[in-house]
Design a protein around this motif. Structure first.
Motif, PDB file in Angstrom:
ATOM      1  N   LEU A  24       0.852  -1.188   0.000  1.00 19.41           N
ATOM      2  CA  LEU A  24       0.000   0.000   0.000  1.00 19.41           C
ATOM      3  C   LEU A  24       0.887   1.237   0.000  1.00 19.41           C
ATOM      4  O   LEU A  24       1.726   1.409   0.887  1.00 19.41           O
ATOM      5  N   ASN A  55       4.402   8.339   4.316  1.00 20.68           N
ATOM      6  CA  ASN A  55       5.726   7.786   4.046  1.00 20.68           C
ATOM      7  C   ASN A  55       6.709   8.699   3.342  1.00 20.68           C
ATOM      8  O   ASN A  55       7.898   8.413   3.321  1.00 20.68           O
ATOM      9  N   GLU A  59      14.319   3.656  12.435  1.00 17.03           N
ATOM     10  CA  GLU A  59      14.382   4.597  11.331  1.00 17.03           C
ATOM     11  C   GLU A  59      13.988   3.885  10.032  1.00 17.03           C
ATOM     12  O   GLU A  59      14.165   2.665   9.940  1.00 17.03           O
ATOM     13  N   SER A  69      10.819   5.554   8.453  1.00 19.11           N
ATOM     14  CA  SER A  69       9.432   6.053   8.377  1.00 19.11           C
ATOM     15  C   SER A  69       8.672   6.020   9.692  1.00 19.11           C
ATOM     16  O   SER A  69       7.632   6.655   9.812  1.00 19.11           O
ATOM     17  N   LYS A  93      19.516   1.565  11.604  1.00 15.13           N
ATOM     18  CA  LYS A  93      19.734   0.417  10.729  1.00 15.13           C
ATOM     19  C   LYS A  93      21.182   0.295  10.275  1.00 15.13           C
ATOM     20  O   LYS A  93      21.573  -0.742   9.779  1.00 15.13           O
ATOM     21  N   SER A 146      13.739  -8.355   6.373  1.00 13.36           N
ATOM     22  CA  SER A 146      12.638  -7.668   5.711  1.00 13.36           C
ATOM     23  C   SER A 146      12.085  -8.535   4.582  1.00 13.36           C
ATOM     24  O   SER A 146      12.784  -8.807   3.605  1.00 13.36           O
ATOM     25  N   PHE A 147      10.830  -8.971   4.752  1.00 12.74           N
ATOM     26  CA  PHE A 147      10.201  -9.789   3.706  1.00 12.74           C
ATOM     27  C   PHE A 147       9.893  -8.935   2.484  1.00 12.74           C
ATOM     28  O   PHE A 147      10.007  -9.375   1.347  1.00 12.74           O
ATOM     29  N   THR A 148       9.494  -7.687   2.733  1.00 15.26           N
ATOM     30  CA  THR A 148       9.137  -6.793   1.634  1.00 15.26           C
ATOM     31  C   THR A 148      10.332  -6.549   0.724  1.00 15.26           C
ATOM     32  O   THR A 148      10.208  -6.546  -0.495  1.00 15.26           O
ATOM     33  N   HIS A 149      11.501  -6.351   1.342  1.00 17.93           N
ATOM     34  CA  HIS A 149      12.688  -6.032   0.541  1.00 17.93           C
ATOM     35  C   HIS A 149      13.584  -7.246   0.298  1.00 17.93           C
ATOM     36  O   HIS A 149      14.529  -7.168  -0.471  1.00 17.93           O
ATOM     37  N   ASP A 154       5.097   2.673  11.413  1.00 25.14           N
ATOM     38  CA  ASP A 154       4.092   3.054  10.421  1.00 25.14           C
ATOM     39  C   ASP A 154       3.343   1.841   9.885  1.00 25.14           C
ATOM     40  O   ASP A 154       2.122   1.849   9.803  1.00 25.14           O
ATOM     41  N   PHE A 155       4.084   0.768   9.539  1.00 22.54           N
ATOM     42  CA  PHE A 155       3.445  -0.426   8.984  1.00 22.54           C
ATOM     43  C   PHE A 155       3.751  -1.651   9.832  1.00 22.54           C
ATOM     44  O   PHE A 155       4.835  -1.773  10.403  1.00 22.54           O
ATOM     45  N   ALA A 162       3.540  -5.634   8.913  1.00 21.13           N
ATOM     46  CA  ALA A 162       3.239  -6.643   7.895  1.00 21.13           C
ATOM     47  C   ALA A 162       3.488  -8.027   8.490  1.00 21.13           C
ATOM     48  O   ALA A 162       2.633  -8.589   9.159  1.00 21.13           O
ATOM     49  N   ASN A 163       4.701  -8.531   8.291  1.00 22.51           N
ATOM     50  CA  ASN A 163       5.040  -9.838   8.869  1.00 22.51           C
ATOM     51  C   ASN A 163       5.490  -9.729  10.323  1.00 22.51           C
ATOM     52  O   ASN A 163       5.574 -10.737  11.021  1.00 22.51           O
ATOM     53  N   ALA A 208       8.456  -8.481  11.385  1.00 25.23           N
ATOM     54  CA  ALA A 208       9.902  -8.627  11.606  1.00 25.23           C
ATOM     55  C   ALA A 208      10.496  -7.399  12.305  1.00 25.23           C
ATOM     56  O   ALA A 208      11.287  -7.533  13.240  1.00 25.23           O
ATOM     57  N   ALA A 209      10.096  -6.223  11.860  1.00 27.97           N
ATOM     58  CA  ALA A 209      10.640  -4.996  12.464  1.00 27.97           C
ATOM     59  C   ALA A 209      10.241  -4.902  13.936  1.00 27.97           C
ATOM     60  O   ALA A 209      11.063  -4.590  14.807  1.00 27.97           O
ATOM     61  N   LYS A 264      -1.295  -4.709   8.110  1.00 31.13           N
ATOM     62  CA  LYS A 264      -1.797  -5.538   7.011  1.00 31.13           C
ATOM     63  C   LYS A 264      -2.028  -6.939   7.576  1.00 31.13           C
ATOM     64  O   LYS A 264      -1.102  -7.746   7.678  1.00 31.13           O
TER      65      LYS A 264
HETATM   66  P1  G4P Z   1       7.581  -6.377   8.829  1.00 30.53           P
HETATM   67  O1  G4P Z   1       8.625  -5.551   9.480  1.00 30.53           O
HETATM   68  O2  G4P Z   1       6.212  -6.164   9.396  1.00 30.53           O
HETATM   69  O3  G4P Z   1       7.943  -7.816   8.748  1.00 30.53           O
HETATM   70  O4  G4P Z   1       7.485  -5.893   7.353  1.00 30.53           O
HETATM   71  P2  G4P Z   1       8.500  -6.044   6.174  1.00 30.53           P
HETATM   72  O5  G4P Z   1       9.812  -6.521   6.691  1.00 30.53           O
HETATM   73  O6  G4P Z   1       7.816  -6.822   5.141  1.00 30.53           O
HETATM   74  O7  G4P Z   1       8.597  -4.537   5.781  1.00 30.53           O
HETATM   75  C1  G4P Z   1       9.795  -3.956   5.468  1.00 30.53           C
HETATM   76  C2  G4P Z   1       9.600  -2.499   5.181  1.00 30.53           C
HETATM   77  O8  G4P Z   1       8.534  -2.261   4.282  1.00 30.53           O
HETATM   78  C3  G4P Z   1       9.330  -1.627   6.358  1.00 30.53           C
HETATM   79  O9  G4P Z   1       9.919  -0.388   6.088  1.00 30.53           O
HETATM   80  C4  G4P Z   1       7.816  -1.503   6.339  1.00 30.53           C
HETATM   81  O10 G4P Z   1       7.407  -0.331   7.019  1.00 30.53           O
HETATM   82  C5  G4P Z   1       7.560  -1.413   4.876  1.00 30.53           C
HETATM   83  N1  G4P Z   1       6.275  -1.889   4.440  1.00 30.53           N
HETATM   84  C6  G4P Z   1       5.727  -3.115   4.597  1.00 30.53           C
HETATM   85  N2  G4P Z   1       4.561  -3.189   3.965  1.00 30.53           N
HETATM   86  C7  G4P Z   1       4.345  -1.968   3.411  1.00 30.53           C
HETATM   87  C8  G4P Z   1       3.296  -1.433   2.607  1.00 30.53           C
HETATM   88  O11 G4P Z   1       2.300  -2.083   2.272  1.00 30.53           O
HETATM   89  N3  G4P Z   1       3.434  -0.150   2.229  1.00 30.53           N
HETATM   90  C9  G4P Z   1       4.497   0.616   2.564  1.00 30.53           C
HETATM   91  N4  G4P Z   1       4.521   1.882   2.135  1.00 30.53           N
HETATM   92  N5  G4P Z   1       5.520   0.139   3.292  1.00 30.53           N
HETATM   93  C10 G4P Z   1       5.432  -1.144   3.709  1.00 30.53           C
HETATM   94  P3  G4P Z   1      11.485  -0.227   6.089  1.00 30.53           P
HETATM   95  O12 G4P Z   1      12.177  -1.103   5.121  1.00 30.53           O
HETATM   96  O13 G4P Z   1      11.923  -0.417   7.491  1.00 30.53           O
HETATM   97  O14 G4P Z   1      11.773   1.167   5.561  1.00 30.53           O
HETATM   98  P4  G4P Z   1      11.514   2.584   6.133  1.00 30.53           P
HETATM   99  O15 G4P Z   1      10.538   3.154   5.196  1.00 30.53           O
HETATM  100  O16 G4P Z   1      10.943   2.477   7.530  1.00 30.53           O
HETATM  101  O17 G4P Z   1      12.833   3.217   6.129  1.00 30.53           O
END
Ligand code: G4P
Length: 190
Positions: free
Chosen positions: A20, A27, A58, A60, A81, A98-101, A125-126, A128-129, A131-132, A156
């Motif tokens: 999203l 963001n 850090e 977002s 980080k 990070s599953f997303t990245h 902020d988010f 998801a899985n 992990a953070a 999510k």
């Molecule tokens: P998790 O921590 O819940 O397991 O989530 P995941 O590893 O999958 O998420 C990694 C990064 O992606 C996090 O930011 C998380 O905030 C962001 N993220 C996850 N899902 C979404 C989404 O649907 N939309 C947006 N906009 N962000 C999402 P990060 O890598 O730590 O980066 P930063 O932006 O905090 O610097």
């Protein structure tokens, strides 16, 4: 929080892979009036919990964590980080996947700022899985501090991180919980 759901519906963009985009208010560009409202809502939820510190990662999470900490009248602390050397043992550190990245990274926080006497509220902020959040929980435990709970702007639920933590006894409050985002249609848990 009804306003968060309305904001997601009017400003959010569903991208492939269950992502999203909320760059217009959370963001990248930040709606400051709405940020203050988010901080007030998080403070309302945790006002009676004796929070002494708000902890995030850090980048977002910082704005919303600061808004919540301001309303609670406590310091905000963010885990970094960057690969910070820990040769002198001056930091707590843990690995986050990070599953997303699809990457692993190390998060660190100074022992000078996260104290055994702290009652810690995690904010991000988010969710998801999870992990953070688990990384922040690990840092809190390393410090011997008390984990009060977590407050998340957007959860999510279809990635299950929040419910798994709740099942483990962690208080997780999310301002909006997205149950599904199939075919660009956003459905909330109410
Ligand atoms: P998790 O921590 O819940 O397991 O989530 P995941 O590893 O999958 O998420 C990694 C990064 O992606 C996090 O930011 C998380 O905030 C962001 N993220 C996850 N899902 C979404 C989404 O649907 N939309 C947006 N906009 N962000 C999402 P990060 O890598 O730590 O980066 P930063 O932006 O905090 O610097």
């Amino acid at each position: 929080m009804r306003e968060m759901e309305e904001m997601i519906l009017s400003e959010g963009e569903v991208l492939p892979g269950g992502i999203l985009k909320v760059g217009s208010f959370l963001n990248q560009q930040i709606d400051t009036g709405f940020l203050r409202d988010m901080g007030r809502e998080i403070a309302r939820l945790y006002r009676e919990s004796g929070v002494t510190k708000v902890l995030t990662i850090e980048a977002s999470g910082i704005a919303i964590a600061a808004a919540a900490a301001m309303e609670l009248g406590v310091p905000m602390l963010f885990a970094k980080k960057h690969k910070t050397s820990n040769v002198d043992g001056s930091v707590y550190s843990t690995e986050v996947h990070s599953f997303t990245h699809g990457t692993d990274y190390t998060v660190v926080v100074s022992r000078d700022y996260l104290l055994p006497t702290d009652r810690v509220l995690l904010v991000d902020d988010f969710l998801a899985n999870g992990a953070a959040l688990r990384g922040l929980i690990a840092l809190t435990r390393q410090a011997g501090a008390v984990l009060v709970g977590a407050a998340i702007a957007i959860e999510k639920a279809f990635q299950h991180g929040g419910d798994t933590l709740r099942d483990e006894g962690v208080r997780v409050e999310s301002l909006a919980v997205i149950e599904s985002m199939e075919n660009g249609m956003i459905a909330f848990r109410r």
